[in-house]
Design a protein around this motif. Structure first.
Motif, mmCIF file in Angstrom:
data_model
loop_
_atom_site.group_PDB
_atom_site.id
_atom_site.type_symbol
_atom_site.label_atom_id
_atom_site.label_comp_id
_atom_site.label_asym_id
_atom_site.label_seq_id
_atom_site.Cartn_x
_atom_site.Cartn_y
_atom_site.Cartn_z
ATOM 1 N N ASP B 179 0.835 -1.197 0.000
ATOM 2 C CA ASP B 179 0.000 0.000 0.000
ATOM 3 C C ASP B 179 0.878 1.259 0.000
ATOM 4 O O ASP B 179 1.935 1.297 0.629
ATOM 5 N N LYS B 180 0.376 2.265 -0.709
ATOM 6 C CA LYS B 180 1.133 3.520 -0.797
ATOM 7 C C LYS B 180 1.303 4.198 0.573
ATOM 8 O O LYS B 180 2.237 4.963 0.797
ATOM 9 N N GLU B 181 0.344 3.901 1.449
ATOM 10 C CA GLU B 181 0.376 4.528 2.769
ATOM 11 C C GLU B 181 1.367 3.862 3.719
ATOM 12 O O GLU B 181 1.708 4.425 4.756
ATOM 13 N N GLY B 199 4.388 1.188 -1.850
ATOM 14 C CA GLY B 199 3.741 0.486 -2.954
ATOM 15 C C GLY B 199 4.032 1.137 -4.279
ATOM 16 O O GLY B 199 4.114 2.353 -4.369
ATOM 17 N N SER B 200 4.187 0.312 -5.325
ATOM 18 C CA SER B 200 4.544 0.836 -6.636
ATOM 19 C C SER B 200 3.324 1.462 -7.318
ATOM 20 O O SER B 200 2.201 0.963 -7.191
ATOM 21 N N ASP B 201 3.616 2.563 -8.055
ATOM 22 C CA ASP B 201 2.539 3.171 -8.851
ATOM 23 C C ASP B 201 2.284 2.366 -10.122
ATOM 24 O O ASP B 201 1.197 2.401 -10.679
ATOM 25 N N LYS B 202 3.327 1.659 -10.542
ATOM 26 C CA LYS B 202 3.239 1.028 -11.864
ATOM 27 C C LYS B 202 2.631 -0.366 -11.828
ATOM 28 O O LYS B 202 1.834 -0.721 -12.674
ATOM 29 N N LYS B 203 3.074 -1.141 -10.860
ATOM 30 C CA LYS B 203 2.552 -2.522 -10.798
ATOM 31 C C LYS B 203 2.031 -2.814 -9.399
ATOM 32 O O LYS B 203 2.678 -2.482 -8.407
ATOM 33 N N MET B 206 4.220 -4.916 -6.887
ATOM 34 C CA MET B 206 5.627 -4.508 -6.786
ATOM 35 C C MET B 206 5.780 -3.368 -5.782
ATOM 36 O O MET B 206 4.821 -2.703 -5.420
ATOM 37 N N LEU B 207 7.005 -3.210 -5.341
ATOM 38 C CA LEU B 207 7.325 -2.132 -4.402
ATOM 39 C C LEU B 207 8.281 -1.135 -5.074
ATOM 40 O O LEU B 207 8.938 -1.470 -6.065
ATOM 41 N N SER B 208 8.341 0.050 -4.498
ATOM 42 C CA SER B 208 9.326 1.033 -4.966
ATOM 43 C C SER B 208 10.254 1.390 -3.806
ATOM 44 O O SER B 208 9.788 1.601 -2.673
ATOM 45 N N PHE B 209 11.541 1.419 -4.119
ATOM 46 C CA PHE B 209 12.541 1.840 -3.121
ATOM 47 C C PHE B 209 12.962 3.243 -3.536
ATOM 48 O O PHE B 209 13.726 3.403 -4.498
ATOM 49 N N ILE B 210 12.415 4.246 -2.846
ATOM 50 C CA ILE B 210 12.581 5.628 -3.313
ATOM 51 C C ILE B 210 13.494 6.430 -2.372
ATOM 52 O O ILE B 210 13.874 5.960 -1.307
ATOM 53 N N HIS B 211 13.751 7.608 -2.864
ATOM 54 C CA HIS B 211 14.621 8.533 -2.125
ATOM 55 C C HIS B 211 15.993 7.922 -1.853
ATOM 56 O O HIS B 211 16.586 8.105 -0.791
ATOM 57 N N VAL B 212 16.512 7.263 -2.841
ATOM 58 C CA VAL B 212 17.852 6.671 -2.743
ATOM 59 C C VAL B 212 18.844 7.724 -3.268
ATOM 60 O O VAL B 212 18.629 8.281 -4.353
#
Lengths: 175, 282
Positions: B179-181, B199-203, B206-212
């Motif tokens: 979940d995005k939250e 949570g990924s916006d695309k799939k 899937m997850l997103s590892f951001i702010h790297v």
């Protein structure tokens, strides 16, 4: 004795034995069933129809004697009853067209009742107590019905054999 | 014999005599006799094998209804046995289920031996999974009755699942990391490069590892684990591995696509990590 005569007597003896054996084994053990049969009675009745009163009488006497000896009690009663039944069947069927299926049905129906009445009358004469009348009537009714139903199945092959088969050479009364 | 009248009368008289004789004979044999005559004995002896044979045949014929009765009984017995087999089959299936569950639970517990000292892991069954596009949650059996509280971490043998969002008396709602939250502070296992998992916006799965950080030395297939920062998730929980690396829109940060280790579509049991001494545990 001619060969066809031997064959006829062998066939009659086998029929007679089968009827008596079945009556004294299978049918005497089939208690509890409503429909009862008197297989030996077919012998004098059909002999009466096909061979005349004398034939019926002779068949009845022989059968009755055999039955009486086997039973070992009231000896003579079966001779009398079977003989009379065969004789009366023969008398009544003298002027009847014998190819119709009604002949065996009606003759076995009437023959069974006549035989049972004779037997009852004989028992009265020799001093055996009266039966339960209702039971006797039910017994006679269902036996007559059973015999009448079975009659065409036995009569048809016997008639054809008597007319043009193994039983055809000479009549039982020797005519 | 030529005189018909005489002949007829003679026949009648003879017949009458014969009838009387026979009736006398019948009367005489009606009473109990001393024994059978030799003729009767001979007749009976000759007739007995035929009677015996007929009785044998009769016995066989009489056994036929018994056979059909037996067949009816066999049918009934067969029906009962079928029901029994069905019941046993069901029991066997249940046992297999229990066996599988046991294996999964052993794996689950084995995977978290290290956290036993800090946490009190409680196994809970998944009741339902939400398929809403707005949020990714699942409901587990056990709530206040189990001592579950909001923000308790939920894991399984594969890795991090999420955290408890709402608790009722007997159930708990788990917010999945999909979940995005459900942002999770994480870092790459080897380089310790920090970032945020969401949570990924695309799939969907899937997850997103951001702010790297832009200069981070990260590659595909590297493993992402929780960092322990943020106060909810403990450090060291396996999350997923990097499948793709992209530059974020501002050009200053990297963003990675992460494949979670947990198969969220096949969750049957999960483990709730309760802080030691955090209430009821059955």
């Amino acid at each position: 004795m001619k060969k066809h005569n031997i064959r006829r007597w062998v066939l009659l003896t086998v029929w007679f034995l089968i009827a008596v054996i079945l009556q004294h084994t299978l049918l005497s053990n089939s208690n509890g069933s409503f429909i009862s049969l008197n297989l030996p009675l077919f012998f004098p009745v059909f002999a009466g129809i096909l061979a005349g009163p004398t034939g019926g009488l002779m068949a009845g006497i022989i059968l009755g004697l055999f039955q009486d000896i086997l039973l070992g009690k009231y000896i003579g009663l079966n001779i009398l009853c079977f003989g009379l039944t065969g004789f009366v069947a023969g008398r009544l069927a003298l002027n009847v067209y014998k190819e119709t299926y009604l002949v065996p049905v009606l003759s076995m129906l009437a023959g069974t009742v006549f035989y049972q009445v004779c037997y009852l009358f004989g028992m009265f004469i020799i001093g055996v107590g009266a039966p339960n009348w209702w039971s006797w009537c039910v017994y006679v009714f269902f036996m007559a019905l059973g015999n009448a139903i079975l009659a065409p199945f036995i009569y048809v092959p016997v008639y054809h054999s008597f007319a043009s088969g193994w039983l055809s050479s000479t009549n039982l009364d020797g005519s | 014999m030529k005189d018909g009248w005489f002949s007829k009368r003679r026949v009648i008289i003879l017949s009458a005599l014969l009838v009387i004789a026979l009736l006398c004979l019948a009367f005489g044999t009606a009473l109990e006799r001393g024994g059978l005559t030799s003729i009767e004995k001979m007749f009976r002896d000759a007739f007995s094998p035929l009677q015996t044979g007929a009785m044998v045949i009769y016995g066989k014929i009489a056994a036929i209804p018994d056979y059909f009765v037996s067949v009816a009984n066999w049918r009934e017995e067969n029906e009962n046995l079928k029901k029994q087999v069905s019941s046993l089959q069901e029991d066997l299936n249940n046992l297999k289920e229990v066996e599988q569950e046991n294996i999964r639970l052993e794996e689950l517990l084995g995977a978290y031996d290290s956290v036993v000292n800090e946490w009190d892991p409680v196994v809970a069954k998944v009741i339902s999974r939400s398929n809403s596009i707005w949020y990714n949650t699942l409901t587990i059996k056990g709530g206040e009755d189990q001592g579950f509280l909001k923000n308790m971490v939920v894991v399984n043998a594969d890795g991090l699942i999420g955290r408890i969002m709402n608790v009722s008396k007997h159930t708990s709602e788990v917010l999945l990391i999909l979940d995005k939250e459900a942002a999770v502070a994480a870092f790459e296992q080897i380089t310790r490069t920090p970032g945020i998992i969401e949570g990924s916006d695309k799939k969907e799965d899937m997850l997103s590892f951001i702010h790297v950080p832009y200069d981070a030395v990260i590659k595909e297939n590297q493993i992402i684990i929780s960092s322990g920062l943020g106060g909810i998730y403990p450090a060291g929980l396996r999350i997923g591995y990097i499948t793709d690396i992209t530059v974020e829109s501002g050009g200053l940060m990297l963003s990675c696509a992460v494949q979670p280790f947990v198969d969220f579509d096949r969750l049957e049991e999960v483990m709730v990590l309760k802080p030691l001494g955090a209430g009821v545990n059955h």
